[in-house]
Design an enzyme around this catalytic site. Sequence first.
Site, PDB file in Angstrom:
ATOM      1  N   ASP A 113      32.988  80.535  67.650  1.00 56.10           N
ATOM      2  CA  ASP A 113      32.211  79.670  69.260  1.00 56.10           C
ATOM      3  C   ASP A 113      31.233  79.606  68.420  1.00 56.10           C
ATOM      4  O   ASP A 113      30.502  78.696  68.898  1.00 56.10           O
ATOM      5  CB  ASP A 113      31.839  81.086  69.514  1.00 56.10           C
ATOM      6  CG  ASP A 113      32.396  81.577  71.150  1.00 56.10           C
ATOM      7  OD1 ASP A 113      33.412  80.118  71.562  1.00 56.10           O
ATOM      8  OD2 ASP A 113      31.612  82.278  72.340  1.00 56.10           O
TER       9      ASP A 113
ATOM     10  N   ASP B 162      35.540  84.095  77.551  1.00 57.18           N
ATOM     11  CA  ASP B 162      34.941  85.084  77.597  1.00 57.18           C
ATOM     12  C   ASP B 162      35.034  86.628  77.858  1.00 57.18           C
ATOM     13  O   ASP B 162      34.865  87.426  77.742  1.00 57.18           O
ATOM     14  CB  ASP B 162      33.703  84.496  77.985  1.00 57.18           C
ATOM     15  CG  ASP B 162      32.961  84.165  77.125  1.00 57.18           C
ATOM     16  OD1 ASP B 162      32.882  83.639  76.016  1.00 57.18           O
ATOM     17  OD2 ASP B 162      32.598  82.931  78.090  1.00 57.18           O
TER      18      ASP B 162
END
Length: 564
Positions: free
Chosen positions: A407, A460
Amino acid sequence: MALVKICWVVVVSALILLFHHASPVIAGDIVHEDDSTPKKPGCENQFVLVKVQTWVNGIEDAEFVGVGARFGTTIVSKEKNARHTRLILSDPRDCCSPPKNKLAGDVIMVDRGNCKFTTKANNAENANASAILIRNNQKELYKMVCEPDETDLDIHIPAVMLPQDAGTRLEKMLMTTSYVSVQLYSPPRPAVDIAEVFLWLMAVGTILCASCWSAWRVREAAIDQDKLLKDAADEIPNTEDRGVSGVVYINAKTAVLFVVVASCFLFMLYKLMSSWFIEVLVVLFCIGGIEGLQTCLAALLSRCDNLLSSLWLSIVSSILASRKWFKHASESYIKVPLFGAISYLTLAISPFCIAYAVLWAVYRSVSFAWIGQDILGIALIIAVLQIVHIPNLKVGTVLLGCAFLYDLFWVFVSKKLFSESVMIVVARGDKSGEDGIPMLLKFPRIFDPWGGYSIIGFGDILLPGTLVAFALRYDWLANRSLRGGYFLWAMFAYGFGLLTTYVALNLMDGHGQPALLYIVPFTLGTFLTLGRRRGDLRNLWTRGEPEIPCPHVRLQQIDEVNNG
C-alpha cells in the site's frame, strides 16, 4: 478441491489483493494534480469544484462540473447568489488574442492551448467578460496554475476548467439555439457523509459474517468427527479426511508471492488501462461473483431447516417440505467434468446467480447498479474467506506486513516515480473512459451536493478478514470466552482502524488513503500485544489453530483405559 476451484481462488485472490484504497469518487473528480508551482499574490486560490448550470432559451437544461483556477476571483458558494449570465463562444476560439466579439458582461467559453491560462483570462477580462470557461482537450479536469515567471496576475473574473465532453455539449447548444445562459457556483462539500458510515458497516459486517461462518464450519467438522467416534464400534474411521474440506491454507512464501503477483497485475493495469481492459475485469468479477453468490446461497439454504426450526411461529407445510428438499439437495452430488462434484442445490441456484451477474454487467452504468455490485462483492469476499485460511499468526503477520508495504509503495512512493499515484489511478479507472473498476464496495454520497460515491477496496476487507476469522476459529477450538479470546478485540481493532482511515480521509481533504496503512497496525498490533500479555504468543505464532481431536487417537486412548 477441483482444479477449476483452485484456479478461481488464485485469480480472484490476486485481483482482490490489488486494491486497498478508500476514497470519495465524485462527479468531475480532479485527476490531474499540479501543485509544483508555489502560490503567489494573485494566484493563491484553493482549487474548488464548480457547478455550471445551463439554461437553453430560458428553460433549465444540463448541469456540468468544472474546477476553479488558482487565479482570478473566487466563485460564490450559494446558488441563490449566483447570476444567470449569457454564454458565448470566443472568436478566436483559443482567446490567445483579444476577442472580436462584443461582450457585455457575458461568460465566454474558450479552448485550451496555444497560450497561458492567465493570458486567456486577461484577454477575456479586457473584452468585458464576466467569467471564462476553458474547455479542456482531455476528458478529465485539470488544475489551472500560474507559471513561475508570471507577473500579470491582477485578474478580476473567475476562471473555470471544463472537461472536454462538457465543453463539446455546450458548444452544440450554442450552435443550435439562439440563447444559452449559465450559472456558476461552488457549494462546499460536507466534512462527513453518511456513505462512509454505511461503508464501515458493510465492511465490518462482512468480516463478522465470514468469521462466524468459518468458525461454524470448523465446529461442524469437530461435531462430525465426534459422531464418527461414537459410531466407530467395529471400524476405525479414516483420519485422512479430518478437518474442514475445501480449505486452502496459505504459508509465508505464498503470502509474499500473492503480494508480488498483485504488484505485477497492478502495474499491468496501470499501463494497459483502457475500456476493453475494464471489460475484462468486469467479466472476471462476474465469474468470481457468481461463484461467491452461489456458495453463500447454497450454505444458507442447506442450513435453513436449522434456522426455521428455531422459529415459534407456525410455518406452512409447503415451506417445511421445501426445507427438507434443500437439505437433501445439498447432500446429493453429481460429478461435472472440470468442476468436480457439485451438489444438486448448487446446480439449481446457478442459473439465478448467473442471470444476476449478467444483469448487473449489462446495466452497471445505471444509478442503482452499485447495489448489485456490493452484493456480488460481499458474497465474493465471504466465499474467499471460507476457502483461504491462515494457519497461524506468523503467516498472518507476513501477509498483512507485505500488504502494508504494498500500500505504501503503490499509493505514495509510486507518485514520485510516475508523477501520479498508480493505485488511485487504477482504482478510479482513469484513462479508461469507464466509471472505475468493479473490485470495490461503493455507496452514494447522499448529502454531498456533488454526488458521486465513497469506495473501499476489497483488499481492505479480505486481508484483515483472514486474521479476524483466524481469531474466532482459534477461540472456538480453544474454548475461549468472548472476552477472554481474541476475536472480539481483533474485530474492535479492525473497526477502529477503518474508522481512523475515514477520519484521515477527511483531514486530507478527500484525497484517497491506503486503508491498510491504518488497519494493519491496529489489527495486527492488538493481536500481538494480547498474545504476548496472555502468554499465548509462541503458540499462536507457530501452532495456530488447535487441531480438531482425531477419532483414531481418542479410540486408542479409550482402549488403553479399558485395558488398563
